[in-house]
Motif scaffolding. Structure first.
Motif, PDB file in Angstrom:
ATOM      1  N   ARG A  49      16.051 -16.468 -10.165  1.00  0.00           N
ATOM      2  CA  ARG A  49      15.398 -17.395 -11.065  1.00  0.00           C
ATOM      3  C   ARG A  49      14.329 -16.711 -11.913  1.00  0.00           C
ATOM      4  NH1 ARG A  49      17.656 -20.291  -7.494  1.00  0.00           N
ATOM      5  NH2 ARG A  49      17.586 -22.449  -7.038  1.00  0.00           N
ATOM      6  N   SER A  50      14.151 -15.450 -11.732  1.00  0.00           N
ATOM      7  CA  SER A  50      13.075 -14.771 -12.419  1.00  0.00           C
ATOM      8  C   SER A  50      13.489 -13.359 -12.795  1.00  0.00           C
ATOM      9  CB  SER A  50      11.845 -14.740 -11.505  1.00  0.00           C
ATOM     10  OG  SER A  50      10.750 -14.213 -12.193  1.00  0.00           O
ATOM     11  N   PHE A  51      12.695 -12.756 -13.653  1.00  0.00           N
ATOM     12  CA  PHE A  51      12.916 -11.372 -14.042  1.00  0.00           C
ATOM     13  C   PHE A  51      11.550 -10.751 -14.304  1.00  0.00           C
ATOM     14  CE2 PHE A  51      13.612 -14.301 -17.536  1.00  0.00           C
ATOM     15  CZ  PHE A  51      12.729 -13.858 -18.497  1.00  0.00           C
ATOM     16  N   PRO A  52      11.434  -9.443 -14.094  1.00  0.00           N
ATOM     17  CA  PRO A  52      10.127  -8.810 -14.252  1.00  0.00           C
ATOM     18  C   PRO A  52       9.719  -8.682 -15.723  1.00  0.00           C
ATOM     19  CG  PRO A  52      11.776  -7.207 -13.546  1.00  0.00           C
ATOM     20  CD  PRO A  52      12.446  -8.547 -13.552  1.00  0.00           C
ATOM     21  N   VAL A  53       8.449  -8.966 -15.960  1.00  0.00           N
ATOM     22  CA  VAL A  53       7.870  -8.870 -17.307  1.00  0.00           C
ATOM     23  C   VAL A  53       6.549  -8.122 -17.197  1.00  0.00           C
ATOM     24  CG1 VAL A  53       6.888 -10.180 -19.235  1.00  0.00           C
ATOM     25  CG2 VAL A  53       8.938 -11.005 -18.110  1.00  0.00           C
ATOM     26  N   THR A  67      12.668  -6.738 -18.146  1.00  0.00           N
ATOM     27  CA  THR A  67      13.834  -6.027 -17.629  1.00  0.00           C
ATOM     28  C   THR A  67      14.945  -7.038 -17.387  1.00  0.00           C
ATOM     29  OG1 THR A  67      12.357  -4.435 -16.589  1.00  0.00           O
ATOM     30  CG2 THR A  67      14.630  -4.464 -15.825  1.00  0.00           C
ATOM     31  N   LEU A  68      16.036  -6.893 -18.140  1.00  0.00           N
ATOM     32  CA  LEU A  68      17.146  -7.844 -18.089  1.00  0.00           C
ATOM     33  C   LEU A  68      18.475  -7.103 -17.959  1.00  0.00           C
ATOM     34  CD1 LEU A  68      15.893 -10.015 -21.085  1.00  0.00           C
ATOM     35  CD2 LEU A  68      15.649 -10.555 -18.663  1.00  0.00           C
ATOM     36  N   PRO A  69      18.744  -6.494 -16.811  1.00  0.00           N
ATOM     37  CA  PRO A  69      19.988  -5.739 -16.672  1.00  0.00           C
ATOM     38  C   PRO A  69      21.213  -6.651 -16.719  1.00  0.00           C
ATOM     39  CG  PRO A  69      18.866  -5.895 -14.565  1.00  0.00           C
ATOM     40  CD  PRO A  69      17.952  -6.494 -15.592  1.00  0.00           C
ATOM     41  N   GLY A  70      22.204  -6.224 -17.482  1.00  0.00           N
ATOM     42  CA  GLY A  70      23.449  -6.973 -17.569  1.00  0.00           C
ATOM     43  C   GLY A  70      23.405  -8.196 -18.460  1.00  0.00           C
ATOM     44  N   VAL A  71      22.277  -8.453 -19.117  1.00  0.00           N
ATOM     45  CA  VAL A  71      22.150  -9.626 -19.972  1.00  0.00           C
ATOM     46  C   VAL A  71      22.482  -9.223 -21.406  1.00  0.00           C
ATOM     47  CG1 VAL A  71      20.567 -11.383 -20.859  1.00  0.00           C
ATOM     48  CG2 VAL A  71      20.409 -10.649 -18.474  1.00  0.00           C
ATOM     49  N   LYS A  72      23.334 -10.010 -22.045  1.00  0.00           N
ATOM     50  CA  LYS A  72      23.708  -9.737 -23.429  1.00  0.00           C
ATOM     51  C   LYS A  72      22.657 -10.299 -24.376  1.00  0.00           C
ATOM     52  CE  LYS A  72      28.528 -10.094 -22.172  1.00  0.00           C
ATOM     53  NZ  LYS A  72      29.634 -11.017 -22.092  1.00  0.00           N
ATOM     54  N   ARG A  73      22.562  -9.670 -25.529  1.00  0.00           N
ATOM     55  CA  ARG A  73      21.576 -10.066 -26.547  1.00  0.00           C
ATOM     56  C   ARG A  73      21.714 -11.542 -26.924  1.00  0.00           C
ATOM     57  NH1 ARG A  73      22.007  -6.001 -30.681  1.00  0.00           N
ATOM     58  NH2 ARG A  73      20.518  -4.891 -29.418  1.00  0.00           N
ATOM     59  N   SER A  88      13.661 -16.861 -22.517  1.00  0.00           N
ATOM     60  CA  SER A  88      14.654 -17.598 -21.734  1.00  0.00           C
ATOM     61  C   SER A  88      15.960 -16.823 -21.734  1.00  0.00           C
ATOM     62  CB  SER A  88      14.894 -18.987 -22.317  1.00  0.00           C
ATOM     63  OG  SER A  88      13.710 -19.733 -22.305  1.00  0.00           O
ATOM     64  N   VAL A  89      16.616 -16.818 -20.583  1.00  0.00           N
ATOM     65  CA  VAL A  89      17.894 -16.129 -20.433  1.00  0.00           C
ATOM     66  C   VAL A  89      18.875 -17.112 -19.817  1.00  0.00           C
ATOM     67  CG1 VAL A  89      19.083 -14.235 -19.303  1.00  0.00           C
ATOM     68  CG2 VAL A  89      16.747 -13.913 -20.096  1.00  0.00           C
ATOM     69  N   LYS A  90      20.033 -17.229 -20.445  1.00  0.00           N
ATOM     70  CA  LYS A  90      21.076 -18.074 -19.855  1.00  0.00           C
ATOM     71  C   LYS A  90      22.195 -17.175 -19.371  1.00  0.00           C
ATOM     72  CE  LYS A  90      23.444 -18.981 -24.164  1.00  0.00           C
ATOM     73  NZ  LYS A  90      23.905 -19.938 -25.116  1.00  0.00           N
ATOM     74  N   ASN A  91      22.730 -17.513 -18.235  1.00  0.00           N
ATOM     75  CA  ASN A  91      23.804 -16.741 -17.640  1.00  0.00           C
ATOM     76  C   ASN A  91      24.902 -17.718 -17.260  1.00  0.00           C
ATOM     77  OD1 ASN A  91      25.426 -14.911 -16.382  1.00  0.00           O
ATOM     78  ND2 ASN A  91      24.052 -14.525 -14.674  1.00  0.00           N
ATOM     79  N   GLN A  92      26.012 -17.632 -17.968  1.00  0.00           N
ATOM     80  CA  GLN A  92      27.135 -18.519 -17.691  1.00  0.00           C
ATOM     81  C   GLN A  92      28.319 -17.662 -17.287  1.00  0.00           C
ATOM     82  OE1 GLN A  92      27.998 -21.202 -20.851  1.00  0.00           O
ATOM     83  NE2 GLN A  92      29.642 -22.212 -19.756  1.00  0.00           N
ATOM     84  N   SER A 115      13.479 -18.416 -17.165  1.00  0.00           N
ATOM     85  CA  SER A 115      12.529 -18.245 -18.260  1.00  0.00           C
ATOM     86  C   SER A 115      11.187 -17.781 -17.716  1.00  0.00           C
ATOM     87  CB  SER A 115      12.366 -19.530 -19.068  1.00  0.00           C
ATOM     88  OG  SER A 115      11.700 -20.503 -18.317  1.00  0.00           O
ATOM     89  N   LYS A 116      10.485 -17.083 -18.568  1.00  0.00           N
ATOM     90  CA  LYS A 116       9.129 -16.627 -18.267  1.00  0.00           C
ATOM     91  C   LYS A 116       8.274 -16.937 -19.475  1.00  0.00           C
ATOM     92  CE  LYS A 116       8.729 -14.102 -14.404  1.00  0.00           C
ATOM     93  NZ  LYS A 116       8.163 -12.936 -13.912  1.00  0.00           N
ATOM     94  N   THR A 117       7.065 -17.392 -19.215  1.00  0.00           N
ATOM     95  CA  THR A 117       6.103 -17.646 -20.270  1.00  0.00           C
ATOM     96  C   THR A 117       4.990 -16.624 -20.154  1.00  0.00           C
ATOM     97  OG1 THR A 117       6.597 -20.010 -20.230  1.00  0.00           O
ATOM     98  CG2 THR A 117       4.530 -19.355 -21.259  1.00  0.00           C
ATOM     99  N   VAL A 118       4.723 -15.936 -21.252  1.00  0.00           N
ATOM    100  CA  VAL A 118       3.649 -14.952 -21.307  1.00  0.00           C
ATOM    101  C   VAL A 118       2.548 -15.537 -22.180  1.00  0.00           C
ATOM    102  CG1 VAL A 118       2.998 -12.618 -21.982  1.00  0.00           C
ATOM    103  CG2 VAL A 118       5.285 -13.061 -21.074  1.00  0.00           C
TER     104      VAL A 118
END
Length: 154
Positions: A49-53, A67-73, A88-92, A115-118
């Motif tokens: 549910r999270s990713f490092p920022v 860091t978003l390994p394997g995530v497409k633009r 925000s990152v969606k993974n389907q 998603s992460k809010t900075v």
């Protein structure tokens, strides 16, 4: 007891009680079942549910790295708020199995959104923000807005 007699402080007894309490609490949170429960909670909230920022600040800008390994633009969405950047990152994923001999057709789909809010300390100029995505790293450059300084009169 006369008023001239002074009571000896009970410091060693008090210290032993506090030390005993602290040791009991340490054991409570480091032994099962509480330790296992706390680890499960950490794993649940830190799982997919999270990713490092990371945020780095220079004199002229903020640099946000995710860091978003394997995530497409095309699966990344960046929203600029007045004093925050939302990533925000969606993974389907879709898996289709078709077995003609048994007459089976199976389709599995999963959808995950993270998603992460900075939050940043100053308002943002969204027209000057840029973002790059390469090799699983998203970098967002947020220029600092310089305000006008005024002098104070006597």
């Amino acid at each position: 007891m006369s008023s001239s007699e002074k009571k000896e402080p009970k410091e060693p007894l008090h210290r032993e009680m506090v030390t005993g309490f602290v040791n009991s609490m340490d054991r409570l949170f480091t032994e099962r079942p509480i330790k296992g429960f706390l680890q499960s909670m950490d794993e649940f909230f830190a799982s997919d549910r999270s990713f490092p920022v990371e945020v780095a600040e220079t004199d002229t800008e903020y640099k946000i790295s995710a860091t978003l390994p394997g995530v497409k633009r095309q699966d990344i969405d960046i929203e600029i708020l007045s004093q925050a950047v939302v990533i925000s990152v969606k993974n389907q994923q879709s898996l289709t199995e078709h077995n003609e001999t048994q007459g089976l057709f199976r389709k599995r789909q999963s959808f995950n959104r993270m998603s992460k809010t900075v939050n940043l300390p100053l308002p943002l100029d969204e027209t000057k923000i840029s973002a790059n995505h390469r090799d699983g790293i998203l970098i967002i450059n947020v220029p600092k807005i310089k305000g006008n300084r005024i002098s104070i009169n006597d």
